[in-house]
Motif scaffolding. Sequence first.
Motif, PDB file in Angstrom:
ATOM      1  N   ILE A   1       0.834  -1.208   0.000  1.00 30.02           N
ATOM      2  CA  ILE A   1       0.000   0.000   0.000  1.00 30.02           C
ATOM      3  C   ILE A   1       0.864   1.252   0.000  1.00 30.02           C
ATOM      4  CG2 ILE A   1      -1.894  -1.193   1.153  1.00 30.02           C
ATOM      5  CD1 ILE A   1      -1.104   0.397   3.724  1.00 30.02           C
ATOM      6  N   MET A   2       2.122   1.092   0.380  1.00 29.13           N
ATOM      7  CA  MET A   2       3.060   2.219   0.381  1.00 29.13           C
ATOM      8  C   MET A   2       4.473   1.665   0.437  1.00 29.13           C
ATOM      9  SD  MET A   2       2.696   3.617   4.286  1.00 29.13           S
ATOM     10  CE  MET A   2       3.775   5.001   3.942  1.00 29.13           C
TER      11      MET A   2
ATOM     12  N   GLU B   1       8.675   7.940   2.030  1.00 29.48           N
ATOM     13  CA  GLU B   1       7.353   7.306   2.008  1.00 29.48           C
ATOM     14  C   GLU B   1       6.535   7.757   0.801  1.00 29.48           C
ATOM     15  OE1 GLU B   1       6.951   6.857   6.857  1.00 29.48           O
ATOM     16  OE2 GLU B   1       5.745   8.345   5.790  1.00 29.48           O
ATOM     17  N   ARG B   2       5.959   6.764   0.118  1.00 32.08           N
ATOM     18  CA  ARG B   2       5.103   7.012  -1.036  1.00 32.08           C
ATOM     19  C   ARG B   2       3.894   6.093  -0.936  1.00 32.08           C
ATOM     20  NH1 ARG B   2       9.860   5.621  -2.367  1.00 32.08           N
ATOM     21  NH2 ARG B   2       9.248   3.722  -3.463  1.00 32.08           N
ATOM     22  N   SER B   3       2.713   6.682  -0.867  1.00 33.29           N
ATOM     23  CA  SER B   3       1.487   5.896  -0.742  1.00 33.29           C
ATOM     24  C   SER B   3       0.855   5.670  -2.114  1.00 33.29           C
ATOM     25  CB  SER B   3       0.474   6.629   0.144  1.00 33.29           C
ATOM     26  OG  SER B   3       1.005   6.915   1.415  1.00 33.29           O
ATOM     27  N   ARG B   4       0.332   4.474  -2.317  1.00 33.11           N
ATOM     28  CA  ARG B   4      -0.472   4.205  -3.512  1.00 33.11           C
ATOM     29  C   ARG B   4      -1.864   4.789  -3.298  1.00 33.11           C
ATOM     30  NH1 ARG B   4      -0.638  -1.942  -4.720  1.00 33.11           N
ATOM     31  NH2 ARG B   4      -1.399  -1.195  -6.739  1.00 33.11           N
TER      32      ARG B   4
ATOM     33  N   GLY C   1       3.880  -2.266   4.039  1.00 30.92           N
ATOM     34  CA  GLY C   1       4.539  -0.970   4.015  1.00 30.92           C
ATOM     35  C   GLY C   1       5.611  -0.952   5.079  1.00 30.92           C
TER      36      GLY C   1
ATOM     37  N   VAL D   1       3.012   1.188   7.723  1.00 27.56           N
ATOM     38  CA  VAL D   1       1.651   1.280   7.172  1.00 27.56           C
ATOM     39  C   VAL D   1       0.826   2.381   7.835  1.00 27.56           C
ATOM     40  CG1 VAL D   1       1.496  -1.097   6.335  1.00 27.56           C
ATOM     41  CG2 VAL D   1       0.839  -0.570   8.702  1.00 27.56           C
TER      42      VAL D   1
ATOM     43  N   TYR E   1       0.344   5.676   6.151  1.00 29.44           N
ATOM     44  CA  TYR E   1      -0.324   5.673   4.851  1.00 29.44           C
ATOM     45  C   TYR E   1      -1.160   6.947   4.650  1.00 29.44           C
ATOM     46  CZ  TYR E   1      -3.441   4.785   1.023  1.00 29.44           C
ATOM     47  OH  TYR E   1      -4.128   4.925  -0.153  1.00 29.44           O
ATOM     48  N   GLY E   2      -1.058   7.485   3.444  1.00 24.82           N
ATOM     49  CA  GLY E   2      -1.932   8.569   3.020  1.00 24.82           C
ATOM     50  C   GLY E   2      -1.462   9.973   3.327  1.00 24.82           C
TER      51      GLY E   2
ATOM     52  N   PHE F   1      -4.741   5.544   7.227  1.00 28.95           N
ATOM     53  CA  PHE F   1      -4.707   4.083   7.224  1.00 28.95           C
ATOM     54  C   PHE F   1      -6.007   3.484   7.751  1.00 28.95           C
ATOM     55  CE2 PHE F   1      -3.087   0.017   9.228  1.00 28.95           C
ATOM     56  CZ  PHE F   1      -3.026  -0.676   8.026  1.00 28.95           C
TER      57      PHE F   1
END
Length: 439
Positions: free
Chosen positions: A151-152, A171-174, A198, A201, A204-205, A214
């Motif tokens: 997810i990241m 960090e890079r989030s999908r 991740g 995790v 995330y975002g 998340f």
Amino acid sequence: MESKNKKLYIETLGCQMNKSDTERITGIMSHFGYEAVENEEDADFLIVNTCSIRQLSEDKAYSKLGVWGKRKKGGEDLIIGIAGCVAQQEKENLLKKFPYVDLVFGTHNIYELPKILKEGEGRICAIRNEAIPEEEFNIIRNKNINAWLPIMEGCNNFCTYCVVPYTRGRERSRSVENIIKEFKKIVREGFKEITLLGQNVDSYGKDLEGKPDFAYLLSELDKIDGDFRIRFTTSYPTDITDKVIETVKNGKKICECFHIPMQSGNDRVLKMMNRRYNVEEYAKIVNKIKENIENVTVTSDFIAGFPSETEEEFQDTIKQIEILGLDYSNTAAYSPRPNTPAGKLTDKFIDENTKKTRLQKLNEAVKKASFNSNEKFVGKTLEVLVEKVKEENGERILEGRLRNNKVVHFKSKKHDIGDFVNVKLNKASIWCLFGEEKE
């Protein structure tokens, strides 16, 4: 760059993220007619997907390259590649060090493989400092009931012992949309347990427009129809929010298991590691999770023999494993990594014998904690997802996992891999539980 027989073998070392990367590489290569094979002797395109978290993993990769190099020198027509974190870190040095290696590509170059294979000539080193956007390719997953779903990627924490920020980047989030799309495809393919991946995790975002967090992602995935479980790893202690805890508590398909690396049970050592919490703060998080979620497990990671760690400080770690009631922990002796701040503290390194002794003591503490944790579940009836079946003395013995990730063995004549079975737990050992099927 193209092999003749188009048989591909990938040796995967390291974490779940590497395993997921391998699935993506295999899928991309399938677009060029490459068939993945399980036996490296059958392949003429060989790739080792590397991990640089410890020197031992790096040495394993180099050893594998050496074996393949002998085959190539012996006259076999092979293409040899090296991917992953070691490739990202060492770059062109690998072509100099291993004259029989044809291709070096990093963690940020996976989606560029089509271009590399189509246009590349001679020996190639393809390393980007930043990742390119993901593209739509087949993902060829291992044929079992478990699936990995990144997810990241990347990490912003820069712990002083860790190379991940340098090899995987920031960090890079999908996007939520891409994750849900891939998730639904995994469910349609029949996988029963999907692990969200991740380096952290719970972050995330934060880099996405609108900042979907998340907890939101978990709740959206929990709404998807199907008979499956959702897992996630890894969590950074201070990034676990009350909202995440509440989402796990209320989720129908979200597994009650948190993997939260502590790394040390001593405040000074944690500060040396550049971990953004102290022992008290970590304990508050663990206790909050255990107080709010029934049958939850909290697992951790610890490093023995970090530079300058005293025996007394190491004993603080041993104590915390018991005090916190951690259910299981991964352990490792400190391994200096290139370009990391801790790797430069050569005057503070702990000697190898001391590290080995501390690691042994750490492992004994983990064994004790694991047994104590397993004993707490004896007498309960919980759901097991069957992962393996074997015949033993004329009886079918099934092995599976509880939602909290504990391994369970039980007998059954009718159930098989992929089934969800209620099992009464009646015996504990260090690493697993034993039970009987409940009708």
